[in-house]
Design a protein around this motif. Sequence first.
Motif, short mmCIF file in Angstrom:
data_model
loop_
_atom_site.label_atom_id
_atom_site.label_comp_id
_atom_site.label_asym_id
_atom_site.label_seq_id
_atom_site.Cartn_x
_atom_site.Cartn_y
_atom_site.Cartn_z
N HIS A 94 0.77 -1.02 0.02
CA HIS A 94 -0.12 -0.12 -0.22
C HIS A 94 0.84 1.54 0.20
N SER A 100 -11.98 -6.30 2.22
CA SER A 100 -11.15 -5.51 1.86
C SER A 100 -11.95 -4.15 1.58
N SER A 109 -7.96 -3.15 3.60
CA SER A 109 -6.59 -3.58 3.93
C SER A 109 -6.60 -5.13 2.74
N CYS A 119 -9.12 -2.65 -2.87
CA CYS A 119 -9.52 -2.65 -2.17
C CYS A 119 -11.21 -1.88 -2.21
#
Length: 257
Positions: free
Chosen positions: A108, A156, A161, A168
């Motif tokens: 991420h 998600s 996450s 997501c």
Amino acid sequence: MDDVRSGGLGVLPLHGKVAVVTGGSSGIGAATVRRLAEHGASVVVGFHRGRDRAEELVEKLAGSGHSCVSLPIDDSARLAEVARLVERDYGRCDVLVNSAGWTQKVPHADLGALTDTLFDSLMRVNVRGPFAAVRAFAPLLRNTGDGIVVNVSSISGTTASGSNIAYCAAKAALDNLTQSLARVLAPEVRVVGVAPAAVDTGFVPGRDRQAVLDQASATPLRVVVDPDDVAVAIVGAVTYFRVSTGTTFVVDGGKHL
């Protein structure tokens, strides 16, 4: 009022019903195909690159009337063509399961690795694809008067996450899409979602079984979500939860808590 139906709808029997499953050759899709066939539905197994898997799956299914067909979820013209083929060959579609999806593991924090091309691809497959499938099959689903769409989402979409930021966001969009479609397709068609945690399928490239086990060990139920766990939830939504629409059922062992 004359246009208000009574409750007490009971369990929806699947004998004589026709179900179309996108992404039906492996993972959650294949498990769902097996369960729908066991409950008496004739199942059209949609595949992208897994023709051999789909053909082998169809040969082993319980019941009869099953088939497989090339059904790339991001090809709207092909989706419309297959809807016409299903109408020609079966005359109906009672259940549409949008199980096809795609992702790629991107940390991420690594914003640069999530390129425009990758971002657009994730949205095209995971959001536009399910919408296009519903758009193509909506007339058939409406004609039954009791159709249902099940969108396979992910936790998600609410936890933010998962394999990457765009995935997501795509699943959050899919959950929103489920609500919108439920509103506009009612009362003839119900639309629900099923949101699992990490499922032991190898769906995410680069995520090994140990990563799935580690995630499961941190959940309240400490259970690895199996494709069949999701398939059972999907069949339950189709057959039992007949007064539910516009909602997404979570199948995650309590990971969201």
